[in-house]
Design a protein around this motif. Structure first.
Motif, PDB file in Angstrom:
ATOM      1  N   ARG A  58       0.832  -1.203   0.000  1.00 60.74           N
ATOM      2  CA  ARG A  58       0.000   0.000   0.000  1.00 60.74           C
ATOM      3  C   ARG A  58       0.864   1.250   0.000  1.00 60.74           C
ATOM      4  O   ARG A  58       0.622   2.196  -0.752  1.00 60.74           O
ATOM      5  N   GLU A  59       1.910   1.265   0.814  1.00 58.22           N
ATOM      6  CA  GLU A  59       2.791   2.432   0.871  1.00 58.22           C
ATOM      7  C   GLU A  59       3.533   2.636  -0.449  1.00 58.22           C
ATOM      8  O   GLU A  59       3.736   3.772  -0.879  1.00 58.22           O
ATOM      9  N   THR A  60       3.913   1.549  -1.087  1.00 55.64           N
ATOM     10  CA  THR A  60       4.587   1.647  -2.388  1.00 55.64           C
ATOM     11  C   THR A  60       3.654   2.270  -3.420  1.00 55.64           C
ATOM     12  O   THR A  60       4.032   3.183  -4.153  1.00 55.64           O
ATOM     13  N   VAL A  61       2.428   1.784  -3.459  1.00 56.65           N
ATOM     14  CA  VAL A  61       1.455   2.319  -4.412  1.00 56.65           C
ATOM     15  C   VAL A  61       1.080   3.751  -4.028  1.00 56.65           C
ATOM     16  O   VAL A  61       0.881   4.601  -4.900  1.00 56.65           O
ATOM     17  N   ARG A  62       1.027   4.036  -2.748  1.00 53.31           N
ATOM     18  CA  ARG A  62       0.740   5.399  -2.297  1.00 53.31           C
ATOM     19  C   ARG A  62       1.809   6.362  -2.789  1.00 53.31           C
ATOM     20  O   ARG A  62       1.507   7.479  -3.230  1.00 53.31           O
ATOM     21  N   SER A  63       3.058   5.939  -2.741  1.00 52.44           N
ATOM     22  CA  SER A  63       4.149   6.770  -3.265  1.00 52.44           C
ATOM     23  C   SER A  63       3.981   7.008  -4.766  1.00 52.44           C
ATOM     24  O   SER A  63       4.184   8.127  -5.255  1.00 52.44           O
ATOM     25  N   ALA A  64       3.601   5.958  -5.476  1.00 51.83           N
ATOM     26  CA  ALA A  64       3.360   6.102  -6.918  1.00 51.83           C
ATOM     27  C   ALA A  64       2.182   7.035  -7.174  1.00 51.83           C
ATOM     28  O   ALA A  64       2.194   7.821  -8.131  1.00 51.83           O
ATOM     29  N   LEU A  65       1.174   6.976  -6.321  1.00 56.62           N
ATOM     30  CA  LEU A  65       0.006   7.854  -6.455  1.00 56.62           C
ATOM     31  C   LEU A  65       0.408   9.315  -6.243  1.00 56.62           C
ATOM     32  O   LEU A  65      -0.006  10.196  -7.003  1.00 56.62           O
ATOM     33  N   ILE A  66       1.219   9.554  -5.247  1.00 53.22           N
ATOM     34  CA  ILE A  66       1.689  10.917  -4.983  1.00 53.22           C
ATOM     35  C   ILE A  66       2.486  11.432  -6.184  1.00 53.22           C
ATOM     36  O   ILE A  66       2.303  12.575  -6.624  1.00 53.22           O
ATOM     37  N   ALA A  67       3.345  10.580  -6.727  1.00 55.90           N
ATOM     38  CA  ALA A  67       4.145  10.978  -7.893  1.00 55.90           C
ATOM     39  C   ALA A  67       3.265  11.241  -9.108  1.00 55.90           C
ATOM     40  O   ALA A  67       3.480  12.212  -9.849  1.00 55.90           O
ATOM     41  N   ALA A  68       2.262  10.405  -9.318  1.00 53.53           N
ATOM     42  CA  ALA A  68       1.363  10.581 -10.465  1.00 53.53           C
ATOM     43  C   ALA A  68       0.558  11.871 -10.332  1.00 53.53           C
ATOM     44  O   ALA A  68       0.358  12.602 -11.315  1.00 53.53           O
ATOM     45  N   ARG A  69       0.109  12.163  -9.121  1.00 50.68           N
ATOM     46  CA  ARG A  69      -0.631  13.417  -8.901  1.00 50.68           C
ATOM     47  C   ARG A  69       0.274  14.631  -9.122  1.00 50.68           C
ATOM     48  O   ARG A  69      -0.147  15.632  -9.699  1.00 50.68           O
ATOM     49  N   ALA A  70       1.505  14.537  -8.650  1.00 56.03           N
ATOM     50  CA  ALA A  70       2.449  15.643  -8.836  1.00 56.03           C
ATOM     51  C   ALA A  70       2.756  15.845 -10.318  1.00 56.03           C
ATOM     52  O   ALA A  70       2.821  16.988 -10.790  1.00 56.03           O
ATOM     53  N   ALA A  71       2.916  14.755 -11.058  1.00 65.00           N
ATOM     54  CA  ALA A  71       3.178  14.857 -12.496  1.00 65.00           C
ATOM     55  C   ALA A  71       1.996  15.506 -13.206  1.00 65.00           C
ATOM     56  O   ALA A  71       2.178  16.346 -14.099  1.00 65.00           O
ATOM     57  N   MET A  72       0.797  15.135 -12.806  1.00 60.54           N
ATOM     58  CA  MET A  72      -0.401  15.721 -13.407  1.00 60.54           C
ATOM     59  C   MET A  72      -0.453  17.217 -13.120  1.00 60.54           C
ATOM     60  O   MET A  72      -0.703  18.029 -14.018  1.00 60.54           O
ATOM     61  N   GLU A  73      -0.214  17.589 -11.887  1.00 62.29           N
ATOM     62  CA  GLU A  73      -0.247  19.003 -11.522  1.00 62.29           C
ATOM     63  C   GLU A  73       0.828  19.789 -12.265  1.00 62.29           C
ATOM     64  O   GLU A  73       0.584  20.933 -12.675  1.00 62.29           O
ATOM     65  N   ALA A  74       1.994  19.193 -12.448  1.00 62.06           N
ATOM     66  CA  ALA A  74       3.069  19.883 -13.159  1.00 62.06           C
ATOM     67  C   ALA A  74       2.666  20.176 -14.600  1.00 62.06           C
ATOM     68  O   ALA A  74       2.872  21.286 -15.098  1.00 62.06           O
ATOM     69  N   VAL A  75       2.083  19.194 -15.257  1.00 65.30           N
ATOM     70  CA  VAL A  75       1.671  19.389 -16.647  1.00 65.30           C
ATOM     71  C   VAL A  75       0.542  20.422 -16.730  1.00 65.30           C
ATOM     72  O   VAL A  75       0.540  21.281 -17.616  1.00 65.30           O
ATOM     73  N   LYS A  76      -0.390  20.354 -15.808  1.00 66.19           N
ATOM     74  CA  LYS A  76      -1.477  21.335 -15.808  1.00 66.19           C
ATOM     75  C   LYS A  76      -0.937  22.749 -15.564  1.00 66.19           C
ATOM     76  O   LYS A  76      -1.415  23.715 -16.162  1.00 66.19           O
ATOM     77  N   THR A  77       0.038  22.864 -14.687  1.00 67.63           N
ATOM     78  CA  THR A  77       0.643  24.171 -14.426  1.00 67.63           C
ATOM     79  C   THR A  77       1.326  24.713 -15.674  1.00 67.63           C
ATOM     80  O   THR A  77       1.173  25.888 -16.013  1.00 67.63           O
TER      81      THR A  77
END
Length: 141
Positions: free
Chosen positions: A90-109
């Motif tokens: 769960r923690e591994t996937v949570r880290s991937a989720l945080i990274a995916a959200r950050a990548a999405m926000e970066a592109v939107k920015t």
């Protein structure tokens, strides 16, 4: 309106984020299931202990409990291992989720910044047209 490469990248990031969100939900469900198995194994030991320690239980029930107890403890230990593994997953996937959200926000920015740059360029063009009209109408100066 023509799609920009950023729009295509956002679509890919959305797909990635959706996949990781589903993986996270599955990991949380696996962890909950492992915790349920642990609770059940622990409850089984308590239940068997209550039966063996009942005033109406005979020596056979106590002996059966003492023979069964190592199996019950192993079931608890195995369930604890599954809980730990599920928590790590769960923690591994949570880290991937945080990274995916950050990548999405970066592109939107970046897209927002580009849109603002385009808006500013359009405003400058409009101002240049107005300036030229003013010069033509009123002359230089």
């Amino acid at each position: 309106m023509e799609k920009s490469p950023l729009d295509a990248l956002i679509a890919l990031r959305e797909q990635e984020l959706d996949l990781v969100e589903r993986s996270f939900a599955e990991a949380v469900a696996r962890e909950a299931a492992a915790e349920g198995q642990l609770d059940a194994a622990q409850e089984e030991i308590l239940s068997e202990q209550r039966i063996a320690s009942s005033p109406t239980a005979g020596d056979g029930a106590v002996e059966a409990f003492s023979r069964w107890l190592p199996l019950g403890r192993k079931a608890v230990a195995d369930a604890q291992d599954r809980c730990r593994e599920a928590a790590v997953d769960r923690e591994t996937v949570r880290s991937a989720l945080i990274a995916a959200r950050a990548a999405m926000e970066a592109v939107k920015t970046v897209r927002q910044e580009r849109q603002e740059e385009e808006r500013q360029a359009d405003l400058r063009k409009e101002q240049n047209v107005l300036d030229e009209l003013s010069i033509r109408q009123f002359g230089k100066g």
